[in-house]
Write a protein that holds these residues in place. Structure first.
Motif, mmCIF file in Angstrom:
data_model
loop_
_atom_site.group_PDB
_atom_site.id
_atom_site.type_symbol
_atom_site.label_atom_id
_atom_site.label_comp_id
_atom_site.label_asym_id
_atom_site.label_seq_id
_atom_site.Cartn_x
_atom_site.Cartn_y
_atom_site.Cartn_z
ATOM 1 N N LEU A 382 0.828 -1.203 0.000
ATOM 2 C CA LEU A 382 0.000 0.000 0.000
ATOM 3 C C LEU A 382 0.866 1.258 0.000
ATOM 4 C CD1 LEU A 382 -2.820 1.229 0.134
ATOM 5 C CD2 LEU A 382 -2.754 0.982 2.618
ATOM 6 N N LYS A 383 1.903 1.258 0.804
ATOM 7 C CA LYS A 383 2.763 2.434 0.886
ATOM 8 C C LYS A 383 3.499 2.666 -0.426
ATOM 9 C CE LYS A 383 3.455 1.938 5.877
ATOM 10 N NZ LYS A 383 4.431 1.710 6.972
ATOM 11 N N ASP A 384 4.028 1.573 -1.025
ATOM 12 C CA ASP A 384 4.739 1.724 -2.302
ATOM 13 C C ASP A 384 3.800 2.214 -3.398
ATOM 14 O OD1 ASP A 384 7.028 0.926 -1.087
ATOM 15 O OD2 ASP A 384 7.023 -1.122 -1.880
ATOM 16 N N THR A 385 2.563 1.727 -3.381
ATOM 17 C CA THR A 385 1.592 2.149 -4.396
ATOM 18 C C THR A 385 1.327 3.642 -4.308
ATOM 19 O OG1 THR A 385 0.533 -0.029 -4.365
ATOM 20 C CG2 THR A 385 -0.746 1.798 -5.255
ATOM 21 N N LEU A 390 2.342 9.288 -6.304
ATOM 22 C CA LEU A 390 2.850 10.641 -6.099
ATOM 23 C C LEU A 390 4.062 10.917 -6.973
ATOM 24 C CD1 LEU A 390 2.555 10.999 -2.200
ATOM 25 C CD2 LEU A 390 0.958 11.755 -3.958
ATOM 26 N N HIS A 391 4.925 9.916 -7.128
ATOM 27 C CA HIS A 391 6.120 10.120 -7.957
ATOM 28 C C HIS A 391 5.745 10.305 -9.416
ATOM 29 C CE1 HIS A 391 9.946 9.197 -10.014
ATOM 30 N NE2 HIS A 391 10.498 9.709 -8.924
ATOM 31 N N SER A 392 4.789 9.508 -9.901
ATOM 32 C CA SER A 392 4.389 9.638 -11.309
ATOM 33 C C SER A 392 3.682 10.966 -11.564
ATOM 34 C CB SER A 392 3.480 8.470 -11.704
ATOM 35 O OG SER A 392 2.291 8.494 -10.957
ATOM 36 N N LEU A 393 2.864 11.419 -10.586
ATOM 37 C CA LEU A 393 2.165 12.687 -10.775
ATOM 38 C C LEU A 393 3.086 13.888 -10.599
ATOM 39 C CD1 LEU A 393 -1.236 11.983 -8.961
ATOM 40 C CD2 LEU A 393 -0.819 12.140 -11.410
ATOM 41 N N SER A 394 4.203 13.696 -9.921
ATOM 42 C CA SER A 394 5.128 14.823 -9.761
ATOM 43 C C SER A 394 5.705 15.277 -11.093
ATOM 44 C CB SER A 394 6.263 14.435 -8.809
ATOM 45 O OG SER A 394 7.064 13.408 -9.383
ATOM 46 N N SER A 395 5.712 14.382 -12.067
ATOM 47 C CA SER A 395 6.231 14.751 -13.386
ATOM 48 C C SER A 395 5.258 15.634 -14.152
ATOM 49 C CB SER A 395 6.536 13.492 -14.200
ATOM 50 O OG SER A 395 5.364 12.724 -14.378
ATOM 51 N N THR A 396 4.034 15.835 -13.629
ATOM 52 C CA THR A 396 3.061 16.715 -14.294
ATOM 53 C C THR A 396 3.214 18.163 -13.848
ATOM 54 O OG1 THR A 396 1.382 16.369 -12.590
ATOM 55 C CG2 THR A 396 1.429 14.797 -14.411
ATOM 56 N N PRO A 415 -0.518 -1.365 7.737
ATOM 57 C CA PRO A 415 0.326 -2.484 7.305
ATOM 58 C C PRO A 415 1.012 -2.168 5.978
ATOM 59 C CG PRO A 415 -1.983 -2.973 6.888
ATOM 60 C CD PRO A 415 -1.951 -1.673 7.647
ATOM 61 N N ASP A 416 2.172 -2.814 5.743
ATOM 62 C CA ASP A 416 2.892 -2.598 4.490
ATOM 63 C C ASP A 416 2.169 -3.255 3.320
ATOM 64 O OD1 ASP A 416 4.867 -1.103 5.668
ATOM 65 O OD2 ASP A 416 6.135 -2.818 6.107
ATOM 66 N N TRP A 417 1.664 -4.478 3.544
ATOM 67 C CA TRP A 417 1.049 -5.247 2.465
ATOM 68 C C TRP A 417 -0.437 -5.454 2.751
ATOM 69 C CZ3 TRP A 417 3.383 -6.915 -2.051
ATOM 70 C CH2 TRP A 417 4.767 -6.723 -2.128
ATOM 71 N N VAL A 418 -1.235 -5.335 1.709
ATOM 72 C CA VAL A 418 -2.668 -5.594 1.780
ATOM 73 C C VAL A 418 -3.071 -6.383 0.546
ATOM 74 C CG1 VAL A 418 -3.223 -3.555 3.159
ATOM 75 C CG2 VAL A 418 -3.191 -3.384 0.666
ATOM 76 N N LYS A 419 -4.350 -6.761 0.510
ATOM 77 C CA LYS A 419 -4.857 -7.538 -0.619
ATOM 78 C C LYS A 419 -6.090 -6.847 -1.178
ATOM 79 C CE LYS A 419 -5.681 -12.354 -1.927
ATOM 80 N NZ LYS A 419 -5.804 -13.738 -1.413
ATOM 81 N N GLY A 420 -6.073 -6.555 -2.466
ATOM 82 C CA GLY A 420 -7.194 -5.867 -3.100
ATOM 83 C C GLY A 420 -6.853 -5.544 -4.538
ATOM 84 N N ASP A 421 -7.569 -4.562 -5.098
ATOM 85 C CA ASP A 421 -7.366 -4.158 -6.481
ATOM 86 C C ASP A 421 -6.411 -2.961 -6.510
ATOM 87 O OD1 ASP A 421 -7.539 -3.302 -9.153
ATOM 88 O OD2 ASP A 421 -9.564 -4.102 -9.344
ATOM 89 N N LYS A 657 10.514 6.343 1.603
ATOM 90 C CA LYS A 657 11.430 5.679 2.521
ATOM 91 C C LYS A 657 12.349 4.727 1.774
ATOM 92 C CE LYS A 657 11.384 2.519 6.487
ATOM 93 N NZ LYS A 657 10.518 1.778 7.429
ATOM 94 N N ALA A 658 11.804 3.977 0.816
ATOM 95 C CA ALA A 658 12.606 3.004 0.088
ATOM 96 C C ALA A 658 13.663 3.684 -0.778
ATOM 97 C CB ALA A 658 11.696 2.132 -0.772
ATOM 98 N N SER A 659 13.260 4.739 -1.513
ATOM 99 C CA SER A 659 14.232 5.404 -2.391
ATOM 100 C C SER A 659 15.320 6.099 -1.592
ATOM 101 C CB SER A 659 13.507 6.406 -3.290
ATOM 102 O OG SER A 659 12.895 7.433 -2.512
#
Length: 950
Positions: A382-385, A390-396, A415-421, A657-659
């Motif tokens: 969820l956090k990475d998504t 935000l990263h993709s929209l920053s290019s706009t 939680p870091d991981w979830v299940k869904g669409d 956080k990851a980058s």
């Protein structure tokens, strides 16, 4: 008729007269009875008292001289009297002198005066009287006194000074009288009173009945006449006459009868006229109904053509977009000049924008048609998504006038991981954050994410998108979630858009079990907040070890500095922050040896880029410290990093956080000359796909070439077919591990080609993956029903394609198992056959009858639920529940039972989720009905393909 009508009236009238008369008779008889009883009782008591007192006076000398014969004679004379049954004499000491008959009552004290009382059982009346002796031996000088002189004795007696004779108590006498005769007389009086009451009551019954009959007859006649008038029998009503004293009433009834007779005649004439007109209107309605039926068929055909048109448009647009995005991603892997790289990024972003617009239009067409958007279920971070969005929209943020920081904020319990669409969540965030960027010139856009409710099988995720933009007026908020509606809809509006984004966003959020709302203030910004329901994931993220190195960070922006502080607290907690260059330089000079490196945050313009470059070079030269520069993707420094020789020293905002951890840990390892960190992001390993032979079928050569560019580097052999017929011929000559099939092709489309391939030996279980632009649930189920295993929606990317090959070629999931898994919880063929007596055709007919009725019932369910019509909603659900029990639809039966029970017990209280589960079960049944494995005698060709036999 008269007797039947008269009975209640006459009986009521008789009761009204007779009951008071009966009451008076009863009271009179009761009073007479009580009077006689009391009078006889008084006579009995008076006689007993009198006899006792008289015999007491007569016994004075018997006791004085103790003459027992005289006493005995007195006793015998008393016993000869009526009712006396016992006599007892007592002396003045209270001892019995003589007793005859009933023994005396010795329990009571002997009185000084006469007393009388009944025994405890009232059987006897006891009278006790004392016996006195009067001493009269006083000097009597009546005769001695001359007549002419006053007599002293007489004078003393006259003025009350004389002494009365002395009385001496000689004893007592007690007389016992029996009450038996009195009781017998009382009984006779009671029987006589009852007799009188009965006779008088009977006479009153007869008299009252006769009287009430005379009173009721005229009113009964009136009632009968009115009844006949009501039935329309006017002649019979006129034949009934009333007494002479009621002639006025008789005349009034005759007048009413005549008027009603005339009115009835007029009404029958009007009814005949209306009937005639109704028949004529019915003919017109039949004609209109036929016209409406034709119009409805034309509308349905138009809707089908519109859906087909949208599908064709989707295919025609997504096919070239697939090639554009594919080759753009290939270009990104090459070494490009920064300006060329910017062009490629612009192409990719513009293509994605176009794809988003097309997806919005298609999604809206599904929503408008009442169709359900298909939701996938997969594990994702969820956090990475959110960081990716935000990263993709920053290019706009290309406008020079926009100075916006995109800041995510995650709660600790998230939680870091979830299940869904994942895709639909990205679409929601893209719409909301994209709108916030569109209407914000300066400031921040925060995405706050919390996990409010956690259960064993469900997570409730709350998201807020808060901006500092222009805001929305309160009177405009109601237009936000309406199709094609915008706050400023004029031709000169400042912001472009289709007006569909928020409509689709609201529908997707509702379908994911949540809701969306907005708070906004004109000139201060907006806050769009929503919640959705996701499932917990079993996947976990490995905790990153903390970095012990200390970094010095220069970030002038207060809000973004707070965000960086929270990130560094999680990965490098010993770091320090500065808000100005002066503070930054002073800290370096004072504590140079404590810092491992520095991070500089700069503005977007060219001047800021030059200043940051000079500061970075100075730090590197003067202090020999490594450095990173934080900047936005389209800032001047980021676009011309090669000119400043800073290609490897830039971290682009927004920072995750990851980058940040990857950049800092890589720099640490390079400085310490150690091996690469085990936490580096590595490309997925696809070595297990080497040697696979894949057949790609598509009528567009450029798409086939793109597939080759993606698969060749992984040693996957790719064969190309440009039509369905060519694919069938190649399948006869070769064996393939997997087939990629385009849907829309001339002459023979992908579904027809798949059906032919499934009939060939060796291809019954070969994975066939559809490459389609279709996204409607019905079309997807048609694709699966034709024999395909799965589908990929265009445009696809290299990673998605390789992951699909891994899933279907490594997992070895066959088509029959896939279909059985989908149907396991929805439909039970064996139960359907048992209900139909093991007759396949009858079972299938019952199921098809149910499915035909469900189309209309689904519309009724939505209508009754929207109108809160509980009774009709329960009736519809009950009908579906009953029919589903005989058709093998186990999931629909279960949810229908839940919904019907809830509605009957709780009504509409908290029924929304239960209703949504029921409607979802109904949709799943409709989508999977073509995959049901009926026995061969009743199967269609499509169902046989879904369940191939050996």
């Amino acid at each position: 008729m008269l007797n039947s009508v008269s009975s209640p009236l006459q009986a009521s009238l008789w009761k009204a007269i007779f009951l008071p008369v009966l009451f008076v008779i009863g009271i009179t008889c009761l009073l007479i009875y009580l009077s006689e009883i009391i009078d006889r009782r008084h006579q009995f008591e008076h006689l007993s008292q009198y006899q006792t007192e008289q015999i007491a006076d007569a016994s004075e000398y018997a006791l004085l001289f103790n003459d027992r014969n005289l006493i005995r004679n007195n006793i015998q004379s008393l016993l000869r009297q009526t009712d006396i049954v016992g006599v007892t004499y007592f002396n003045n000491q209270g001892n019995i002198i003589d007793n005859v008959g009933l023994p005396p009552d010795l329990s009571l004290p002997l009185p000084t005066l006469a007393s009388h009382h009944y025994t405890q059982a009232s059987d006897y009346y006891l009278s006790t009287a004392p016996i006195y002796y009067s001493n009269t031996n006083q000097s009597n000088n009546f005769n001695d006194t001359p007549f002419s002189e006053p007599n002293s004795t007489i004078l003393a007696d006259a003025i009350g000074l004389s002494t009365p004779p002395k009385k001496e108590l000689l004893g007592w006498i007690q007389v016992s009288s029996s009450t038996q005769r009195l009781q017998l007389e009382n009984i006779k009086i009671a029987v006589a009173s009852i007799g009188y009451f009965t006779v008088l009551s009977l006479l009153s019954v007869i008299a009252c009945w006769y009287y009430t009959k005379r009173l009721a007859t005229p009113w009964l006649t009136i009632s009968e006449r009115l009844h006949l008038i009501q039935k329309g029998e006017f002649e019979k009503a006129d034949s009934l006459d009333l007494p002479e004293h009621m002639q006025a009433t008789n005349s009034a009834l005759e007048h009413i009868t005549e008027r009603l007779r005339n009115y009835r005649t007029e009404l029958e004439n009007e009814i005949n006229q209306i009937t005639k007109e109704t028949r004529e209107n019915a003919i017109l309605l039949e004609e209109k109904s036929a016209q409406l039926h034709i119009a409805n068929r034309e509308a349905m055909e138009s809707n089908r053509l519109k859906t087909q048109f949208l599908a064709n448009i989707s295919h025609e647009v997504r096919t070239p977009l697939n090639a554009i995005l594919g080759y753009t991603n290939l270009l990104k892997k090459d070494e490009l000049h920064p300006q060329q790289k910017g062009y490629v990024e612009t192409i990719a972003q513009s293509t994605n924008d176009l794809l988003t617009t097309i997806s919005n239009i298609l999604d809206f067409s599904k929503i408008e048609a009442g169709k359900t958007v298909v939701l996938e279920s997969e594990d994702f971070s969820l956090k990475d998504t959110i960081n990716d969005v935000l990263h993709s929209l920053s290019s706009t943020l290309t406008s020079d006038t926009k100075d916006i920081d995109l800041i995510p904020n995650f709660s600790e319990e998230l939680p870091d991981w979830v299940k869904g669409d994942k895709t639909r969540l990205r679409q929601i965030l893209n719409n909301l954050v994209g709108n916030a960027i569109k209407f914000t010139q300066q400031g921040t856009i925060r995405v706050n994410v919390q996990c409010k409710a956690i259960t064993q099988h469900e997570l409730e995720i709350h998201v807020e998108v808060v901006d500092t933009g222009c805001g929305i007026a309160n009177d405009k908020l109601g237009q936000l979630f309406k199709p094609f509606s915008q706050v400023d809809s004029s031709h000169t509006r400042s912001y472009a858009g289709t007006g569909l984004g928020l409509v689709i966003t609201k529908k997707l959020i509702e379908q994911m079990g949540g809701s969306i709302s907005v708070n906004s203030e004109l000139g201060r910004g907006s806050n769009f907040f929503f919640h959705i329901k996701l499932e917990p994931s079993l996947k976990k993220t490995e905790n990153l070890p903390l970095l012990e190195e200390r970094w010095l960070v220069l970030e002038p922006n207060t809000r973004y500095r707070s965000h960086l502080e929270s990130l560094f607290a999680q990965i490098a907690p010993h770091s320090a922050f500065s808000s100005t260059v002066e503070q930054f330089m002073a800290e370096l000079h004072d504590h140079e040896s404590e810092y491992f490196g520095v991070i500089l945050s700069i503005g977007d313009d060219q001047e800021s880029a030059k200043d940051a470059t000079e500061l970075a070079k100075y730090v590197s030269t003067r202090f020999a410290l490594p450095y990173f520069i934080l900047c936005k993707p389209l800032s001047y420094l980021a676009q011309y990093a090669q000119r400043f020789d800073l290609e490897n020293d830039i971290i682009q905002k927004p920072v995750s956080k990851a980058s940040l951890y990857t950049a800092l840990s890589n720099q640490t390892e390079q400085t310490l000359q150690t091996k690469p960190s085990q936490h580096h992001e590595t490309s997925p390993d696809y070595n297990h796909l080497k040697g696979l032979h894949v057949l790609a079928v598509d009528d567009t050569p450029i798409n086939l070439q793109l597939l080759g560019h993606w698969l060749d580097p992984h040693a996957i052999q790719l064969s190309l077919a440009y039509s369905g017929a060519e694919a069938i011929k190649m399948a006869e000559q070769n064996t393939y591990n997997l087939i990629l099939m385009d849907i829309q092709m001339p002459e023979m489309d992908g579904m027809q080609t798949t059906q032919q391939l499934r009939k060939q030996a060796g291809y019954e279980e070969t994975p066939i993956i559809a490459l389609t632009a279709h996204a409607l649930a019905e079309e997807q189920q048609s694709i699966l029903a034709s024999g395909m295993n799965a589908y990929l929606t265009k445009p696809i990317n290299e990673e998605t394609l390789l992951n699909t090959l891994t899933k279907w070629c490594a997992a070895k999931v066959n088509l029959s198992q896939q279909v059985d898994e989908q149907l396991a919880e929805v439909f039970d063929v064996n139960k359907a056959l048992n209900m139909a007596g093991n007759r396949p055709q009858a079972a299938k007919d019952l199921f098809e009858m149910l499915m035909q009725s469900l189309h209309e019932d689904q519309r009724l369910l939505n209508h009754h639920f929207a109108n809160q019509d509980l009774e009709k909603l329960i009736a519809t659900v009950h009908r579906i529940h009953g029919a589903s029990k005989y058709s093998g639809t186990i999931e629909l039966t279960k949810h229908a039972n839940f919904l019907e029970t809830h509605l009957k017990e709780l009504g509409f209280d908290e029924v929304e989720e239960v209703f949504e589960d029921f409607m979802a079960a109904l949709e799943r049944l409709k989508n999977l009905q073509s995959l049901i494995p009926w026995p061969q005698a009743s199967q269609t060709p499509e169902q046989n393909l879904a369940h191939p036999t050996d």
